[in-house]
Write an enzyme that holds these catalytic residues in place. Structure first.
Site, PDB file in Angstrom:
ATOM      1  N   HIS A 109      -6.596   0.697   1.337  1.00  0.00           N
ATOM      2  CA  HIS A 109      -6.850   1.839   1.594  1.00  0.00           C
ATOM      3  C   HIS A 109      -8.397   2.047   2.120  1.00  0.00           C
ATOM      4  O   HIS A 109      -7.832   3.051   3.525  1.00  0.00           O
ATOM      5  CB  HIS A 109      -6.927   2.335  -0.010  1.00  0.00           C
ATOM      6  CG  HIS A 109      -6.089   2.428  -0.385  1.00  0.00           C
ATOM      7  ND1 HIS A 109      -5.789   1.941  -2.480  1.00  0.00           N
ATOM      8  CD2 HIS A 109      -4.622   2.389  -1.082  1.00  0.00           C
ATOM      9  CE1 HIS A 109      -4.671   1.500  -2.069  1.00  0.00           C
ATOM     10  NE2 HIS A 109      -3.229   1.821  -1.328  1.00  0.00           N
ATOM     11  N   GLY A 131      10.030  11.712   2.998  1.00  0.00           N
ATOM     12  CA  GLY A 131       8.840  12.071   4.242  1.00  0.00           C
ATOM     13  C   GLY A 131       9.523  12.360   5.591  1.00  0.00           C
ATOM     14  O   GLY A 131       9.204  13.068   6.675  1.00  0.00           O
ATOM     15  N   ASP A 169       0.204   6.434  -5.120  1.00  0.00           N
ATOM     16  CA  ASP A 169      -0.968   6.046  -6.485  1.00  0.00           C
ATOM     17  C   ASP A 169      -1.865   6.957  -5.663  1.00  0.00           C
ATOM     18  O   ASP A 169      -3.362   6.573  -6.608  1.00  0.00           O
ATOM     19  CB  ASP A 169      -1.150   4.665  -6.056  1.00  0.00           C
ATOM     20  CG  ASP A 169      -1.867   3.781  -4.687  1.00  0.00           C
ATOM     21  OD1 ASP A 169      -2.499   4.127  -3.931  1.00  0.00           O
ATOM     22  OD2 ASP A 169      -0.626   2.771  -4.541  1.00  0.00           O
ATOM     23  N   ASP A 172       2.202   5.329   4.289  1.00  0.00           N
ATOM     24  CA  ASP A 172       2.045   3.978   2.914  1.00  0.00           C
ATOM     25  C   ASP A 172       2.718   3.636   2.590  1.00  0.00           C
ATOM     26  O   ASP A 172       2.933   4.473   1.099  1.00  0.00           O
ATOM     27  CB  ASP A 172       0.685   5.007   1.983  1.00  0.00           C
ATOM     28  CG  ASP A 172      -0.207   3.629   0.962  1.00  0.00           C
ATOM     29  OD1 ASP A 172       0.843   2.942   1.060  1.00  0.00           O
ATOM     30  OD2 ASP A 172      -0.886   4.484   0.391  1.00  0.00           O
TER      31      ASP A 172
HETATM   32  N1  AG3 Z   1       1.895   0.148  -0.008  1.00  0.00           N
HETATM   33  C1  AG3 Z   1       2.215  -1.473   0.545  1.00  0.00           C
HETATM   34  C2  AG3 Z   1       3.004  -2.394   0.117  1.00  0.00           C
HETATM   35  C3  AG3 Z   1       3.070  -3.698   0.758  1.00  0.00           C
HETATM   36  C4  AG3 Z   1       3.577  -4.693  -0.279  1.00  0.00           C
HETATM   37  N2  AG3 Z   1       4.272  -5.428   0.991  1.00  0.00           N
HETATM   38  C5  AG3 Z   1       3.930  -6.577   1.393  1.00  0.00           C
HETATM   39  N3  AG3 Z   1       3.256  -7.917   0.374  1.00  0.00           N
HETATM   40  N4  AG3 Z   1       4.708  -6.781   2.489  1.00  0.00           N
HETATM   41  C6  AG3 Z   1       1.281  -0.131  -1.059  1.00  0.00           C
HETATM   42  C7  AG3 Z   1       1.105   1.405  -1.873  1.00  0.00           C
HETATM   43  C8  AG3 Z   1      -0.642   0.636  -1.764  1.00  0.00           C
HETATM   44  N5  AG3 Z   1      -1.122   2.615  -1.472  1.00  0.00           N
END
Ligand code: AG3
Length: 282
Positions: free
Chosen positions: A62, A139, A86, A156
């Protein structure tokens, strides 16, 4: 026998978390959501079997997704977040006092509600901040139709599987271009390069028709296993990515923002990529 949560993302390679307690598990309108207490990484949230975030290492992801674009830009007032249910990214964005409004478009209300309840340290009150505006919706539709313009747009998302898939397509990037102010910057979660190499080359191909400068920056997030995670970067200002470290340092200091991963030196270096990735980009 202890219970384990095994992630199902990569073929023939996975990570597992020992589960202390399942806090929430349900099929929402859009995806399968589980939040559990682990014995090693604090609370963990997964969607459709894929780890999204953990309390122990979420700060890395983040902070990098928020502060690299925001400190490079330096005067962002209007920020758009796509996904991020989240609330961890919204929390970091709102630390920039110059940000007057952060609009967050999240497809799944249940993710926000359950994360506020079971992962409260992620949003840390950000959803109650008067500068935050939450839109429940898709989105890709939002960026195709809104009349608002933004200085910084952050995606995100989940991986390009399920509801997140459209957030890696040309029509989405066209929408981003449409609602980005001149000189603005777009940054997006773009997968773990070593494990998902096609994501980098595909994103490069799809983004570059719309922006003068398309590139990637990187950070190692332990629970996104398999090496460095890449973040896509797109802007019509092709000097923004190399904002001098001294400028970043001055902005960082003035902001008073405390970070645990991000710092100006790391920012200046995070656009340097391993050679295997550069070679895959042509
Ligand atoms: N966003 C990214 C998740 C990616 C997981 N993928 C991976 N390990 N290739 C998650 C939300 C966080 N705010």
């Amino acid at each position: 026998m202890s219970e384990w949560f095994n992630e199902t993302l990569h073929h023939g390679y996975h990570q597992g978390f020992e589960v202390a307690e399942i806090l929430f598990e349900n099929k929402t309108e859009h995806q399968h959501l589980v939040i559990f207490e682990s014995t090693s990484f604090g609370r963990v949230m997964a969607l459709d079997g894929i780890i999204q975030t953990t309390e122990r290492d979420e700060f890395i992801y983040h902070e990098m997704l928020a502060h690299v674009p925001l400190f490079a830009h330096g005067q962002a007032k209007d920020v758009l977040i796509i996904g991020g249910g989240d609330g961890g990214l919204l929390r970091e964005v709102l630390k920039h006092q110059g940000v007057e409004r952060a609009v967050q478009v999240e497809i799944d209300q249940a993710v926000i509600d359950m994360c506020v309840q079971y992962l409260p340290r992620h949003s840390a009150g950000a959803y109650d901040n008067p500068r935050a505006e939450i839109v429940i919706g898709d989105g890709i539709e939002y960026v195709a139709s809104t009349e608002r313009k933004f200085d910084v747009i952050l995606s995100d998302s989940t991986d390009p599987i399920g509801p997140g898939e459209v957030l890696f397509t040309s029509p989405f990037y066209e929408g981003i271009k449409r609602c980005l102010k001149p000189g603005g910057v777009f940054a997006a979660q773009n997968g773990v390069a070593f494990m998902q190499p096609d994501e980098v080359s595909t994103t490069q191909k799809r983004l570059s028709p719309f922006f003068a400068d398309t590139r990637f920056f990187a950070a190692a997030v332990p629970t996104y296993i398999g090496g460095i995670m890449t973040f896509a970067w797109a802007s019509d200002n092709n000097t923004l990515w190399q904002t001098p470290q001294a400028t970043l340092a001055a902005r960082y200091q003035d902001s008073g923002i405390k970070t645990r991963y991000y710092n100006p030196a790391l920012h200046a270096g995070c656009f340097a990529l391993p050679q295997y990735l550069i070679d895959s980009l042509d």
